[in-house]
Design an enzyme around this catalytic site. Structure first.
Site, PDB file in Angstrom:
ATOM      1  N   ASP A 154      -7.133   3.113  -3.418  1.00 56.50           N
ATOM      2  CA  ASP A 154      -7.637   3.250  -1.895  1.00 56.50           C
ATOM      3  C   ASP A 154      -7.960   4.692  -1.560  1.00 56.50           C
ATOM      4  O   ASP A 154      -7.130   5.269  -1.588  1.00 56.50           O
ATOM      5  CB  ASP A 154      -6.886   2.443  -0.735  1.00 56.50           C
ATOM      6  N   ASP A 158     -13.857  -1.625   2.469  1.00 54.92           N
ATOM      7  CA  ASP A 158     -13.115  -1.710   3.440  1.00 54.92           C
ATOM      8  C   ASP A 158     -13.829  -1.367   4.753  1.00 54.92           C
ATOM      9  O   ASP A 158     -14.327  -2.098   5.474  1.00 54.92           O
ATOM     10  CB  ASP A 158     -11.533  -0.900   3.315  1.00 54.92           C
ATOM     11  N   GLU A 189     -10.951   0.704  -3.598  1.00 54.75           N
ATOM     12  CA  GLU A 189     -11.357   0.618  -2.212  1.00 54.75           C
ATOM     13  C   GLU A 189     -11.934   1.773  -1.659  1.00 54.75           C
ATOM     14  O   GLU A 189     -11.418   2.831  -1.699  1.00 54.75           O
ATOM     15  CB  GLU A 189     -10.138   0.170  -1.692  1.00 54.75           C
ATOM     16  N   LYS A 227      -2.869   5.076  -2.502  1.00 52.24           N
ATOM     17  CA  LYS A 227      -3.706   5.777  -1.712  1.00 52.24           C
ATOM     18  C   LYS A 227      -4.214   7.182  -2.817  1.00 52.24           C
ATOM     19  O   LYS A 227      -3.269   7.618  -3.616  1.00 52.24           O
ATOM     20  CB  LYS A 227      -3.059   6.367  -0.347  1.00 52.24           C
ATOM     21  N   LYS A 266     -10.384  -7.018   7.230  1.00 50.61           N
ATOM     22  CA  LYS A 266      -9.170  -6.751   8.477  1.00 50.61           C
ATOM     23  C   LYS A 266      -9.701  -7.051   9.748  1.00 50.61           C
ATOM     24  O   LYS A 266     -10.787  -6.553  10.028  1.00 50.61           O
ATOM     25  CB  LYS A 266      -9.223  -5.120   8.262  1.00 50.61           C
ATOM     26  N   LYS A 318      -0.970  -0.997  -4.451  1.00 51.92           N
ATOM     27  CA  LYS A 318      -2.324  -0.146  -4.208  1.00 51.92           C
ATOM     28  C   LYS A 318      -1.596   1.202  -4.071  1.00 51.92           C
ATOM     29  O   LYS A 318      -1.036   1.586  -2.932  1.00 51.92           O
ATOM     30  CB  LYS A 318      -2.781  -0.837  -2.958  1.00 51.92           C
ATOM     31  N   SER A 349       0.753  -1.258  -0.124  1.00 50.44           N
ATOM     32  CA  SER A 349       0.133   0.014   0.060  1.00 50.44           C
ATOM     33  C   SER A 349       0.887   1.174  -0.057  1.00 50.44           C
ATOM     34  O   SER A 349       1.713   1.427   0.843  1.00 50.44           O
ATOM     35  CB  SER A 349      -0.855  -0.214   1.073  1.00 50.44           C
ATOM     36  N   GLY A 365      -4.366  -4.482   6.014  1.00 55.91           N
ATOM     37  CA  GLY A 365      -3.436  -4.058   6.801  1.00 55.91           C
ATOM     38  C   GLY A 365      -3.583  -2.840   7.785  1.00 55.91           C
ATOM     39  O   GLY A 365      -4.367  -1.800   7.037  1.00 55.91           O
TER      40      GLY A 365
HETATM   41  O1  OSB Z   1      -7.244   1.614   4.460  1.00 51.75           O
HETATM   42  O2  OSB Z   1      -6.381   0.077   4.036  1.00 51.75           O
HETATM   43  C1  OSB Z   1      -6.282   1.048   4.776  1.00 51.75           C
HETATM   44  C2  OSB Z   1      -3.277   1.622   6.821  1.00 51.75           C
HETATM   45  C3  OSB Z   1      -4.006   2.246   8.075  1.00 51.75           C
HETATM   46  C4  OSB Z   1      -5.036   2.441   7.805  1.00 51.75           C
HETATM   47  C5  OSB Z   1      -5.874   2.116   6.829  1.00 51.75           C
HETATM   48  C6  OSB Z   1      -5.175   1.631   5.782  1.00 51.75           C
HETATM   49  C7  OSB Z   1      -4.219   1.467   5.622  1.00 51.75           C
HETATM   50  C8  OSB Z   1      -3.518   0.834   4.654  1.00 51.75           C
HETATM   51  C9  OSB Z   1      -2.020   0.058   4.675  1.00 51.75           C
HETATM   52  O3  OSB Z   1      -3.623   0.852   3.393  1.00 51.75           O
HETATM   53  C10 OSB Z   1      -1.989  -1.197   4.857  1.00 51.75           C
HETATM   54  C11 OSB Z   1      -0.629  -2.031   5.225  1.00 51.75           C
HETATM   55  O4  OSB Z   1       0.173  -2.050   4.460  1.00 51.75           O
HETATM   56  O5  OSB Z   1      -0.763  -2.215   6.460  1.00 51.75           O
HETATM   57 MG    MG Z   2      -8.336   0.626   2.956  1.00 47.22          MG
END
Ligand code: OSB
Ligand code: MG
Length: 374
Positions: free
Chosen positions: A192, A242, A217, A167, A266, A165, A137, A294
């Site tokens: 995402d 999510d 996402e 952001k 998650k 992925k 991510s 994650g």
């Molecule tokens: O939305 O998936 C998410 C991290 C913290 C809070 C929300 C998210 C995330 C990530 C990181 O996208 C995922 C990871 O590498 O742990």
């Molecule tokens: Mg997410």
């Protein structure tokens, strides 16, 4: 059977290797709450609470998790020291909300129970794989430059990650996706938004359809299932949820109303690994692919996530990256990427322990809750 004698809470401060910026804010360090469930025989079960320092991703936050665990969850769920995670689950369900705090307590008990029994979490959950495909991510670069994004993604591609992925948020979307797709025409790619768009933004999200994304996402607010269903009719990219998915029932609803065709599971967000397995089973039955999300976990949370990601319905690479993607020094022996995969732990329970010296060094606060006194 052995019982729990005490619950220990540990709070650590661990720096990220680089800031992680999303549409809801930037994290530079993690303030991690660890739960240790200690049996009368001296067996310790471990779990990581994924609540962040502030309520930016969900309503939970670390100070709140500490309070609700000490004042409500521990007294309700384990006053008799039960080591049965199903009993703990049932008792926790009598209280509302706080899934991340609940997940941390339930998982610590589950880990202690499995270790007492000599069974790995992966085997208990029904894992069918010895290793899992890993994605990464990628946050919004702090300098908001495409060059920085290309450099960061380049490092991950070089390291062997099997899916990227990005952001996104309004103003950091189409051009970022285009740049990555042009640089790596064949890499599995997804986005995402962490709820950053509105129902009126369908055209912006549709503008990313040509880039062959695996999914988008959580584009809209978590309570807007109808909005996601309407959006799914307007764009070709599959919609994945999510934040909206907090239980088996919300997953069932989202699937039935076509608000999601893919689900990010998650464990912290849904209240633990038992609920996660049920969501997985439902999705498998409905033909809906799932993947493991994650929350920038240390090796403690990561170990359990990797076990979950080894279940048969987890057919897309997860946000289960190597320790080095997050931390220079993880609190467990590091998870290392091998050909874009992580090995599923096979030792009893989650299969890993914190390294005592590292845990000591990073600890900012700890407490012992003696179950004889609750
Ligand atoms: O939305 O998936 C998410 C991290 C913290 C809070 C929300 C998210 C995330 C990530 C990181 O996208 C995922 C990871 O590498 O742990
Ligand atoms: Mg997410």
């Amino acid at each position: 059977m052995s019982r729990l004698a005490e619950i220990r809470l540990h709070r650590i401060e661990i720096p990220l290797v680089r800031p992680f910026r999303t549409s809801f804010g930037t994290q530079e360090t993690r303030d991690v709450l660890l739960v240790q469930a200690v049996t009368q025989d001296g067996v310790s079960g471990w779990a990581e609470c994924v609540a962040m320092e502030w309520p930016g991703y969900s309503s939970e936050y670390v100070d709140g998790a500490v309070d609700v665990l000490a004042e409500h969850l521990i007294p309700v769920a384990v006053p008799d020291g039960t080591l049965d995670p199903h009993v703990v689950n049932r008792r926790l369900n009598r209280l509302m909300g706080h899934p991340m705090a609940k997940a941390s307590l339930e998982t610590a008990v589950l880990d202690a129970w499995l270790r007492t029994d000599g069974q790995s979490l992966a085997s208990y959950l029904g894992a069918v794989r010895a290793e899992v495909d890993c994605g990464v991510s990628v946050g919004i670069p702090v300098d908001e430059s495409i060059d920085s994004l290309l450099e960061e993604v380049g490092g991950y591609v070089e390291a062997g990650y099997r899916r990227v992925k990005l952001k996104i948020q309004p103003g950091w979307d189409v051009q970022a996706v285009r740049a990555i797709r042009e640089a790596w025409p064949a890499i599995p790619l997804q986005t995402d938004a962490n709820q950053a768009y509105t129902r009126a933004d369908g055209h912006v999200l549709a503008a990313m359809d040509p880039f062959d994304l695996l999914l988008v996402e959580q584009p809209l607010p978590e309570d807007d299932l109808l909005g996601h269903a309407l959006l799914a009719e307007q764009i070709a990219t599959p919609v994945c949820l999510d934040e909206s998915i907090i239980s088996v029932a919300t997953a069932d609803t989202a699937i039935a109303f076509k608000a999601a065709s893919i689900i990010n599971i998650k464990p912290g967000r849904v209240g633990g690994y038992l609920e996660s397995r049920e969501i997985h089973d439902l999705c498998l039955e409905r033909g809906v692919p799932v993947w493991c999300g994650g929350m920038l976990e240390t090796g403690i949370g990561r170990a359990a996530n990797v076990a979950l990601a080894a279940l048969p319905g987890f057919t897309l690479p997860g946000d289960t990256s190597a320790s080095s993607r997050y931390y220079a020094f993880d609190i467990t022996p590091p998870f290392v990427l091998d050909d874009g995969r992580l090995r599923v732990p096979t030792a009893p329970g989650i299969g890993v322990d914190p390294v005592p010296a590292i845990l000591d060094e990073l600890t900012t606060w700890s407490a012992v809750i003696d179950l004889a006194s609750v």
